[in-house]
Motif scaffolding. Structure first.
Motif, PDB file in Angstrom:
ATOM      1  N   VAL A 230      70.518  73.400 -11.304  1.00  0.00           N
ATOM      2  CA  VAL A 230      71.806  74.365 -11.774  1.00  0.00           C
ATOM      3  C   VAL A 230      72.757  73.523 -10.392  1.00  0.00           C
ATOM      4  O   VAL A 230      72.002  74.275  -9.368  1.00  0.00           O
ATOM      5  CB  VAL A 230      71.704  75.783 -11.615  1.00  0.00           C
ATOM      6  CG1 VAL A 230      72.795  76.217 -11.939  1.00  0.00           C
ATOM      7  CG2 VAL A 230      71.007  76.009 -13.491  1.00  0.00           C
ATOM      8  N   ARG A 231      73.989  73.773 -10.772  1.00  0.00           N
ATOM      9  CA  ARG A 231      74.776  73.402  -9.357  1.00  0.00           C
ATOM     10  C   ARG A 231      76.374  73.241  -9.625  1.00  0.00           C
ATOM     11  O   ARG A 231      76.340  72.897 -10.590  1.00  0.00           O
ATOM     12  CB  ARG A 231      74.544  72.138  -8.317  1.00  0.00           C
ATOM     13  CG  ARG A 231      73.167  71.918  -7.973  1.00  0.00           C
ATOM     14  CD  ARG A 231      73.002  72.366  -6.609  1.00  0.00           C
ATOM     15  NE  ARG A 231      72.035  72.870  -5.852  1.00  0.00           N
ATOM     16  CZ  ARG A 231      72.110  74.076  -5.072  1.00  0.00           C
ATOM     17  NH1 ARG A 231      72.780  73.827  -4.524  1.00  0.00           N
ATOM     18  NH2 ARG A 231      70.539  74.681  -4.356  1.00  0.00           N
TER      19      ARG A 231
ATOM     20  N   PRO B 170      65.225  69.588 -19.359  1.00  0.00           N
ATOM     21  CA  PRO B 170      65.596  68.165 -19.260  1.00  0.00           C
ATOM     22  C   PRO B 170      65.677  68.358 -17.784  1.00  0.00           C
ATOM     23  O   PRO B 170      64.646  69.043 -17.386  1.00  0.00           O
ATOM     24  CB  PRO B 170      67.377  69.515 -19.385  1.00  0.00           C
ATOM     25  CG  PRO B 170      67.299  70.042 -20.230  1.00  0.00           C
ATOM     26  CD  PRO B 170      65.897  71.011 -19.899  1.00  0.00           C
ATOM     27  N   GLU B 171      65.865  66.663 -17.769  1.00  0.00           N
ATOM     28  CA  GLU B 171      65.071  65.984 -16.601  1.00  0.00           C
ATOM     29  C   GLU B 171      66.651  66.513 -15.321  1.00  0.00           C
ATOM     30  O   GLU B 171      67.499  66.546 -15.708  1.00  0.00           O
ATOM     31  CB  GLU B 171      65.214  64.646 -16.322  1.00  0.00           C
ATOM     32  CG  GLU B 171      64.613  64.397 -15.098  1.00  0.00           C
ATOM     33  CD  GLU B 171      64.779  62.287 -15.151  1.00  0.00           C
ATOM     34  OE1 GLU B 171      64.305  61.768 -14.188  1.00  0.00           O
ATOM     35  OE2 GLU B 171      64.709  61.873 -16.206  1.00  0.00           O
ATOM     36  N   PRO B 172      65.882  67.572 -14.148  1.00  0.00           N
ATOM     37  CA  PRO B 172      67.636  67.715 -13.410  1.00  0.00           C
ATOM     38  C   PRO B 172      68.325  66.217 -12.718  1.00  0.00           C
ATOM     39  O   PRO B 172      67.333  65.119 -12.452  1.00  0.00           O
ATOM     40  CB  PRO B 172      66.682  67.897 -12.378  1.00  0.00           C
ATOM     41  CG  PRO B 172      65.422  68.171 -12.160  1.00  0.00           C
ATOM     42  CD  PRO B 172      64.757  67.229 -14.065  1.00  0.00           C
ATOM     43  N   PRO B 173      69.759  66.352 -12.916  1.00  0.00           N
ATOM     44  CA  PRO B 173      69.874  65.469 -12.437  1.00  0.00           C
ATOM     45  C   PRO B 173      69.595  64.405 -10.981  1.00  0.00           C
ATOM     46  O   PRO B 173      69.007  63.305 -10.482  1.00  0.00           O
ATOM     47  CB  PRO B 173      71.373  65.692 -11.751  1.00  0.00           C
ATOM     48  CG  PRO B 173      71.354  66.486 -12.816  1.00  0.00           C
ATOM     49  CD  PRO B 173      69.949  67.781 -13.371  1.00  0.00           C
ATOM     50  N   SER B 174      69.092  65.479  -9.943  1.00  0.00           N
ATOM     51  CA  SER B 174      68.603  64.421  -8.226  1.00  0.00           C
ATOM     52  C   SER B 174      67.391  64.041  -8.764  1.00  0.00           C
ATOM     53  O   SER B 174      67.300  62.658  -8.170  1.00  0.00           O
ATOM     54  CB  SER B 174      68.582  65.806  -8.175  1.00  0.00           C
ATOM     55  OG  SER B 174      67.626  66.777  -8.329  1.00  0.00           O
ATOM     56  N   ASP B 175      66.934  64.262 -10.110  1.00  0.00           N
ATOM     57  CA  ASP B 175      65.550  62.699 -10.273  1.00  0.00           C
ATOM     58  C   ASP B 175      65.833  61.919 -11.095  1.00  0.00           C
ATOM     59  O   ASP B 175      65.109  60.519 -10.354  1.00  0.00           O
ATOM     60  CB  ASP B 175      64.763  64.052 -11.575  1.00  0.00           C
ATOM     61  CG  ASP B 175      62.871  65.004 -11.153  1.00  0.00           C
ATOM     62  OD1 ASP B 175      63.734  65.637  -9.779  1.00  0.00           O
ATOM     63  OD2 ASP B 175      62.434  65.179 -11.503  1.00  0.00           O
TER      64      ASP B 175
END
Length: 438
Positions: A150-151, A209-214
């Motif tokens: 969450v960003r 869901p896979e975090p975008p940062s990963d």
């Protein structure tokens, strides 16, 4: 650098997120499993230790088996920087570590189950300390997933609240569930069932869901010292001149609660309530009361702001210990003892739940994406350390003061914390600006 403040939480309707955000259901499952280990080292295990005949003073000292929760920031940077073996390629960094931590929790719970604290206390201590490390690691990686999913930070309030709801269900299982099972199939069976519940979180980790940062390239490898120091340096830089006051507020916010919780179950046992009574009041009845506090925090934070919510939370949580003092003085009197027990514990649970969501949301807004697990782990360790250290001496204090005065004193600890919360609010203001970035 301007004084930092936290961002305004998301104003999306609290309930609609359950149906519109595909992160919510996995967050519930992940929160559920992260809510199980701590009580099985701390509160629920205190009931087992009481049944085994250990003294109040020794039970208080054994609350230090949660040592890992105080120092988890030391290995958190490695969870941010490196993938777990085998699972990292399939699930990504954060979800892979979640499954590894859940498997470790399962193994340690099985180890405790086959011990006997009445005759072989060293075995129970060794596996309980190891469970603390596995549970602390699980907290780190679940929080890392939540924060990076969450960003910008103002979106944190809703997901934090739903993760906390999952945590409370897991806490219910590790509290009421384990106590009910202990009365029926024994402590060994109860702990084995708790281990099996980790499967819920493993499924949630796969579906999350896979975090975008990963998906971004990994940072360059760094030395041991730089790996540990970089998240701390980044946090201090972004908080600027207000860093000492903010960190001191985080350190003191839950101090009264940690000290009081260490002696809550021994109080209930001392007054003659059975494991089933304790489970019914603190976990079944208390669960719904606590859920109300969680909902209130998720709905109220976006409306009154983060820093005012902090002030309300610390005042309410500390004042609620007076209900435990009343219970200690009058809870065993007359035919209304059980209802006195239920009402006073309900007050404490509601306030604790509200304060917990407020603090989690506040700390989440302070953590950066790159160092999510590290910085949130640092903040939660800072939050846990002072209170946990004092909790280790709580049994000795009860022996000197008695239960009623003990809980009055834990409530008074909150007075300087509330003054500090007001000071931070006054200095930072309610502009809802994000912490400045270097």
């Amino acid at each position: 650098m301007t004084a930092p403040a936290v961002t305004s939480p998301d104003k999306e309707p609290f309930w609609s997120a359950l149906f519109t955000d595909r992160r919510i259901a996995p967050a519930l499952g992940l929160g559920f499993t992260s809510g199980i280990p701590f009580l099985l080292v701390y509160g629920t295990q205190a009931a087992w230790l009481s049944d085994a005949g250990l003294s109040i003073a020794l039970i208080g000292l054994l609350s230090e088996m949660t040592l890992a929760y105080k120092f988890k920031f030391l290995w958190a940077p490695f969870l941010d920087r490196y993938d777990p073996p085998l699972l990292g390629a399939r699930l990504g960094r954060r979800r892979g570590w979640i499954v590894v931590a859940q498997a470790a929790v399962m193994a340690m719970l099985a180890g405790i189950a086959f011990g006997d604290p009445a005759h072989w206390l060293a075995w129970t201590i060794a596996f309980s300390v190891a469970l603390g490390f596995a549970g602390a690691t699980l907290d780190l990686v679940v929080d890392g997933w939540r924060i990076t999913s969450v960003r910008p930070p103002e979106k944190q309030a809703v997901l934090s609240s739903w993760t906390e709801i999952g945590w409370r269900i897991g806490n219910l299982a590790a509290g009421a569930g384990a106590l009910f099972l202990a009365d029926r199939i024994g402590w060994r069976g109860a702990y084995l069932v708790m281990g099996a519940l980790m499967l819920v979180g493993m499924i949630a980790a796969v579906l999350a869901p896979e975090p975008p940062s990963d998906k971004v390239p990994h940072p360059a490898r760094a030395g041991l010292v730089d790996t540990v120091w970089a998240p701390i340096r980044d946090l201090l830089s972004r908080l600027g001149p207000m860093a000492p006051a903010i960190l001191l507020l985080v350190a003191g916010f839950r101090m009264p609660g940690y000290v009081a919780t260490a002696m809550a179950v021994p109080l209930f046992k001392h007054q003659g309530f059975s494991n089933t009574d304790i489970a019914t009041v603190t976990k079944l009845f208390g669960f719904w009361i606590g859920l109300g506090g969680t909902f209130l925090a998720g709905a109220l934070i976006p409306r009154i702001g983060m820093l005012p919510s902090l002030l309300v939370g610390t005042v309410a949580a500390s004042a609620s210990h007076l209900s435990l003092a009343y219970l200690a003085a009058h809870g065993g009197d007359g035919g209304q003892a059980f209802w006195t027990f239920a009402v006073t514990v309900g007050i404490d649970n509601f306030a604790y739940a509200f304060a917990s969501v407020v603090l989690i949301t506040y700390m989440s807004t302070l953590a950066s994406t790159e160092h999510a697990a590290s910085q949130f782990g640092l903040l939660t360790s800072l939050c846990a350390f002072p209170g946990s250290v004092l909790a280790g001496f709580s049994g000795f204090l009860v022996e000197r003061t008695g239960f009623p005065l003990f809980f009055v004193l834990t409530s008074l600890i909150g007075v300087p914390v509330a003054l500090l919360a007001f000071t931070v609010w006054a200095k930072v203001g309610i502009s809802d600006e994000a912490p400045a970035k270097p």
